[in-house]
Design a protein around this motif. Structure first.
Motif, PDB file in Angstrom:
ATOM      1  N   GLU A   1       0.155  13.151  -0.827  1.00 21.62           N
ATOM      2  CA  GLU A   1      -1.016  13.730  -0.229  1.00 21.62           C
ATOM      3  C   GLU A   1      -1.255  13.421   1.160  1.00 21.62           C
ATOM      4  O   GLU A   1      -1.810  14.069   1.904  1.00 21.62           O
ATOM      5  N   THR A   2      -1.258  12.204   1.397  1.00 27.55           N
ATOM      6  CA  THR A   2      -1.482  11.570   2.748  1.00 27.55           C
ATOM      7  C   THR A   2      -0.355  11.500   3.515  1.00 27.55           C
ATOM      8  O   THR A   2      -0.524  11.461   4.587  1.00 27.55           O
ATOM      9  N   GLY A   3       0.948  11.372   2.916  1.00 26.98           N
ATOM     10  CA  GLY A   3       2.117  11.067   4.027  1.00 26.98           C
ATOM     11  C   GLY A   3       2.057   9.472   4.235  1.00 26.98           C
ATOM     12  O   GLY A   3       3.101   8.963   5.005  1.00 26.98           O
ATOM     13  N   MET A   4       1.070   8.630   3.695  1.00 27.70           N
ATOM     14  CA  MET A   4       1.188   7.118   3.888  1.00 27.70           C
ATOM     15  C   MET A   4       2.565   6.728   3.126  1.00 27.70           C
ATOM     16  O   MET A   4       2.970   7.032   1.970  1.00 27.70           O
ATOM     17  N   PHE A   5       3.055   5.439   3.584  1.00 30.32           N
ATOM     18  CA  PHE A   5       4.227   4.836   3.147  1.00 30.32           C
ATOM     19  C   PHE A   5       3.934   3.518   2.785  1.00 30.32           C
ATOM     20  O   PHE A   5       3.083   3.014   3.454  1.00 30.32           O
ATOM     21  N   GLY A   6       4.634   2.890   1.772  1.00 35.68           N
ATOM     22  CA  GLY A   6       4.535   1.325   1.348  1.00 35.68           C
ATOM     23  C   GLY A   6       5.664   0.886   0.686  1.00 35.68           C
ATOM     24  O   GLY A   6       6.642   1.442   0.141  1.00 35.68           O
ATOM     25  N   VAL A   7       5.790  -0.369   0.949  1.00 33.89           N
ATOM     26  CA  VAL A   7       6.556  -1.458   0.139  1.00 33.89           C
ATOM     27  C   VAL A   7       5.626  -2.402  -0.214  1.00 33.89           C
ATOM     28  O   VAL A   7       4.783  -3.042   0.088  1.00 33.89           O
ATOM     29  N   ALA A   8       6.332  -2.788  -1.746  1.00 34.92           N
ATOM     30  CA  ALA A   8       5.596  -3.917  -2.539  1.00 34.92           C
ATOM     31  C   ALA A   8       6.718  -4.769  -3.057  1.00 34.92           C
ATOM     32  O   ALA A   8       7.706  -4.028  -3.403  1.00 34.92           O
ATOM     33  N   ILE A   9       6.676  -5.951  -3.161  1.00 33.88           N
ATOM     34  CA  ILE A   9       7.884  -6.906  -3.459  1.00 33.88           C
ATOM     35  C   ILE A   9       7.466  -8.176  -3.916  1.00 33.88           C
ATOM     36  O   ILE A   9       6.202  -8.718  -3.497  1.00 33.88           O
ATOM     37  N   SER A  10       8.131  -8.769  -4.897  1.00 34.10           N
ATOM     38  CA  SER A  10       7.802  -9.932  -5.253  1.00 34.10           C
ATOM     39  C   SER A  10       9.161 -10.861  -5.560  1.00 34.10           C
ATOM     40  O   SER A  10      10.032 -10.380  -6.032  1.00 34.10           O
TER      41      SER A  10
ATOM     42  N   ALA B   1       4.869 -12.625  -2.885  1.00 28.40           N
ATOM     43  CA  ALA B   1       4.679 -11.154  -3.037  1.00 28.40           C
ATOM     44  C   ALA B   1       4.101 -10.718  -1.634  1.00 28.40           C
ATOM     45  O   ALA B   1       3.520 -11.618  -1.034  1.00 28.40           O
ATOM     46  N   GLY B   2       4.066  -9.333  -1.663  1.00 33.56           N
ATOM     47  CA  GLY B   2       3.709  -8.690  -0.503  1.00 33.56           C
ATOM     48  C   GLY B   2       3.433  -7.276  -0.506  1.00 33.56           C
ATOM     49  O   GLY B   2       4.039  -6.638  -1.373  1.00 33.56           O
ATOM     50  N   MET B   3       2.505  -6.399   0.242  1.00 28.77           N
ATOM     51  CA  MET B   3       2.341  -5.001   0.347  1.00 28.77           C
ATOM     52  C   MET B   3       2.032  -4.755   1.521  1.00 28.77           C
ATOM     53  O   MET B   3       1.254  -5.190   2.093  1.00 28.77           O
ATOM     54  N   LYS B   4       2.974  -3.974   2.109  1.00 24.42           N
ATOM     55  CA  LYS B   4       2.868  -3.376   3.465  1.00 24.42           C
ATOM     56  C   LYS B   4       2.458  -1.881   3.372  1.00 24.42           C
ATOM     57  O   LYS B   4       3.225  -0.977   2.665  1.00 24.42           O
ATOM     58  N   LEU B   5       1.857  -1.321   4.190  1.00 18.92           N
ATOM     59  CA  LEU B   5       1.314   0.100   4.088  1.00 18.92           C
ATOM     60  C   LEU B   5       1.280   0.722   5.617  1.00 18.92           C
ATOM     61  O   LEU B   5       0.582  -0.095   6.506  1.00 18.92           O
ATOM     62  N   VAL B   6       1.766   1.753   5.662  1.00 18.19           N
ATOM     63  CA  VAL B   6       1.650   2.366   7.089  1.00 18.19           C
ATOM     64  C   VAL B   6       1.328   3.875   6.846  1.00 18.19           C
ATOM     65  O   VAL B   6       1.472   4.451   6.012  1.00 18.19           O
ATOM     66  N   ASP B   7       0.579   4.261   7.937  1.00 17.45           N
ATOM     67  CA  ASP B   7      -0.213   5.601   8.049  1.00 17.45           C
ATOM     68  C   ASP B   7       0.219   6.503   9.085  1.00 17.45           C
ATOM     69  O   ASP B   7       1.325   6.661   9.459  1.00 17.45           O
ATOM     70  N   LYS B   8      -0.741   6.866  10.021  1.00 20.94           N
ATOM     71  CA  LYS B   8      -0.744   7.612  11.117  1.00 20.94           C
ATOM     72  C   LYS B   8      -0.555   6.932  12.391  1.00 20.94           C
ATOM     73  O   LYS B   8      -0.286   7.463  13.174  1.00 20.94           O
ATOM     74  N   VAL B   9      -0.642   5.360  12.439  1.00 18.06           N
ATOM     75  CA  VAL B   9      -0.495   4.720  13.553  1.00 18.06           C
ATOM     76  C   VAL B   9       0.563   3.830  13.592  1.00 18.06           C
ATOM     77  O   VAL B   9       1.451   3.821  12.725  1.00 18.06           O
ATOM     78  N   SER B  10       1.191   3.300  15.054  1.00 17.33           N
ATOM     79  CA  SER B  10       2.294   2.652  15.014  1.00 17.33           C
ATOM     80  C   SER B  10       2.587   1.335  14.147  1.00 17.33           C
ATOM     81  O   SER B  10       3.431   0.771  14.346  1.00 17.33           O
ATOM     82  N   TRP B  11       1.126   0.785  13.835  1.00 11.32           N
ATOM     83  CA  TRP B  11       1.188  -0.456  13.333  1.00 11.32           C
ATOM     84  C   TRP B  11       0.733  -0.396  11.926  1.00 11.32           C
ATOM     85  O   TRP B  11       0.216   0.656  11.437  1.00 11.32           O
TER      86      TRP B  11
ATOM     87  N   ASP C   1       2.656 -16.085   0.640  1.00 14.19           N
ATOM     88  CA  ASP C   1       4.005 -16.461   0.883  1.00 14.19           C
ATOM     89  C   ASP C   1       4.627 -17.557  -0.183  1.00 14.19           C
ATOM     90  O   ASP C   1       5.627 -17.920  -0.238  1.00 14.19           O
ATOM     91  N   TRP C   2       3.723 -18.110  -0.587  1.00 16.39           N
ATOM     92  CA  TRP C   2       4.107 -19.290  -1.732  1.00 16.39           C
ATOM     93  C   TRP C   2       2.742 -19.672  -2.783  1.00 16.39           C
ATOM     94  O   TRP C   2       1.760 -19.739  -1.998  1.00 16.39           O
ATOM     95  N   THR C   3       3.049 -19.532  -3.850  1.00 18.15           N
ATOM     96  CA  THR C   3       1.877 -20.200  -4.701  1.00 18.15           C
ATOM     97  C   THR C   3       2.624 -20.643  -6.168  1.00 18.15           C
ATOM     98  O   THR C   3       3.611 -19.971  -6.591  1.00 18.15           O
ATOM     99  N   GLU C   4       2.087 -21.485  -6.976  1.00 16.81           N
ATOM    100  CA  GLU C   4       2.582 -21.723  -8.235  1.00 16.81           C
ATOM    101  C   GLU C   4       1.686 -20.853  -9.222  1.00 16.81           C
ATOM    102  O   GLU C   4       2.057 -20.813 -10.510  1.00 16.81           O
ATOM    103  N   ASP C   5       0.925 -20.182  -8.678  1.00 12.06           N
ATOM    104  CA  ASP C   5       0.400 -19.127  -9.705  1.00 12.06           C
ATOM    105  C   ASP C   5       0.900 -17.837  -9.478  1.00 12.06           C
ATOM    106  O   ASP C   5       1.982 -17.668  -8.862  1.00 12.06           O
ATOM    107  N   CYS C   6       0.097 -16.619  -9.834  1.00 12.61           N
ATOM    108  CA  CYS C   6       0.747 -15.326  -9.754  1.00 12.61           C
ATOM    109  C   CYS C   6       0.651 -14.828  -8.276  1.00 12.61           C
ATOM    110  O   CYS C   6      -0.481 -14.667  -8.106  1.00 12.61           O
ATOM    111  N   PRO C   7       1.830 -14.681  -7.525  1.00 11.67           N
ATOM    112  CA  PRO C   7       1.511 -14.195  -6.232  1.00 11.67           C
ATOM    113  C   PRO C   7       1.018 -12.562  -6.074  1.00 11.67           C
ATOM    114  O   PRO C   7       0.448 -12.248  -5.128  1.00 11.67           O
ATOM    115  N   ILE C   8       1.456 -11.720  -7.216  1.00 14.22           N
ATOM    116  CA  ILE C   8       0.876 -10.420  -7.183  1.00 14.22           C
ATOM    117  C   ILE C   8      -0.363 -10.289  -7.619  1.00 14.22           C
ATOM    118  O   ILE C   8      -1.141  -9.506  -7.145  1.00 14.22           O
ATOM    119  N   ASP C   9      -1.053 -11.178  -8.342  1.00 18.54           N
ATOM    120  CA  ASP C   9      -2.296 -11.287  -8.441  1.00 18.54           C
ATOM    121  C   ASP C   9      -3.121 -11.716  -7.355  1.00 18.54           C
ATOM    122  O   ASP C   9      -4.193 -11.127  -6.969  1.00 18.54           O
TER     123      ASP C   9
END
Length: 224
Positions: free
Chosen positions: A11-20, A163-173, A181-189
């Motif tokens: 719908e928006t053309g936004m892109f994303g990456v999520a990783i753990s 874990a991490g999540m990156k989103l890009v939309d209509k701007v260059s950043w 970057d590090w936790t003994e708990d759940c990084p996705i949470d």
């Protein structure tokens, strides 16, 4: 040591990456996205050069499968790499080299691709894709739901720590670049909690960059 997805909002053309991963700071090495072009994750004995390379190829007009095929021809030690891509048409493609670690698998559909290595079971990437396709709302919400689905399906064979999540939309950043970057708990949470705080402010941060005269108040002491 990793499971991830790349995705496009039709719908928006936004892109994303999520990783753990069980490795530290996985999102810093493995997540790449470019507004109007696509998203790429490069993992498993990671070569971060493959992210910009694949984005450059898609930026020249190659569809994701074509870009992945060209990346295979030009990348080094490609048998050790996993690379996922989605382009601005919604096409997705995956390279999983035969030297990927442990139990490895991948899955894809229109607008989404997922892959992982050292997995608890081979069904994790399909669970991530299914989780993304069954979720609704903002792309970030759908990606968090997908990663949680992967975790619930077994995730990595051992505990994940970053874990991490990156989103890009209509701007260059990146309009969002959230990491644990590090936790003994759940990084996705941890990333999900950061997204809950960041999501309502996302548009305001973009507006402040484009024209601070029209920006909402900063909501900090001394701001009027």
């Amino acid at each position: 040591m990793t499971f991830s997805l790349v995705a496009r909002c039709a719908e928006t053309g936004m892109f994303g990456v999520a990783i753990s991963s069980s490795s530290p700071a996985v999102a810093a090495r493995c997540s790449f996205a470019r507004a109007g072009v696509g998203a790429v994750a490069t993992q498993n004995v990671t070569d971060p050069r493959l992210g910009p390379l694949t984005l450059d190829l898609m930026g020249k007009g190659l569809k994701a499968p074509e870009a992945i095929a060209e990346m295979r021809r030009s990348g080094a030690f490609i048998a050790y790499r996993q690379v996922l891509a989605v382009d601005n048409r919604g096409s997705s493609a995956i390279h999983s080299g035969p030297n990927s670690l442990g139990i490895w698998a991948d899955a894809r559909d229109e607008d989404v691709a997922s892959g992982g290595n050292l997995l608890a079971n081979a069904g994790v990437p399909q669970a991530i894709v299914d989780g993304f396709l069954s979720a609704s709302g903002h792309l970030g919400d759908r990606m968090i739901a997908a990663m949680r689905a992967g975790l619930e399906a077994g995730g990595e064979a051992g505990p994940v720590h970053s874990a991490g999540m990156k989103l890009v939309d209509k701007v260059s950043w990146p309009v969002a670049d959230l990491r644990c970057d590090w936790t003994e708990d759940c990084p996705i949470d941890a990333v999900a909690a950061a997204w809950k705080v960041y999501k309502p402010q996302l548009d305001a941060y973009v507006q402040r960059a484009l024209d601070p005269r029209e920006a909402p108040s900063y909501g900090v002491p001394g701001d009027e």
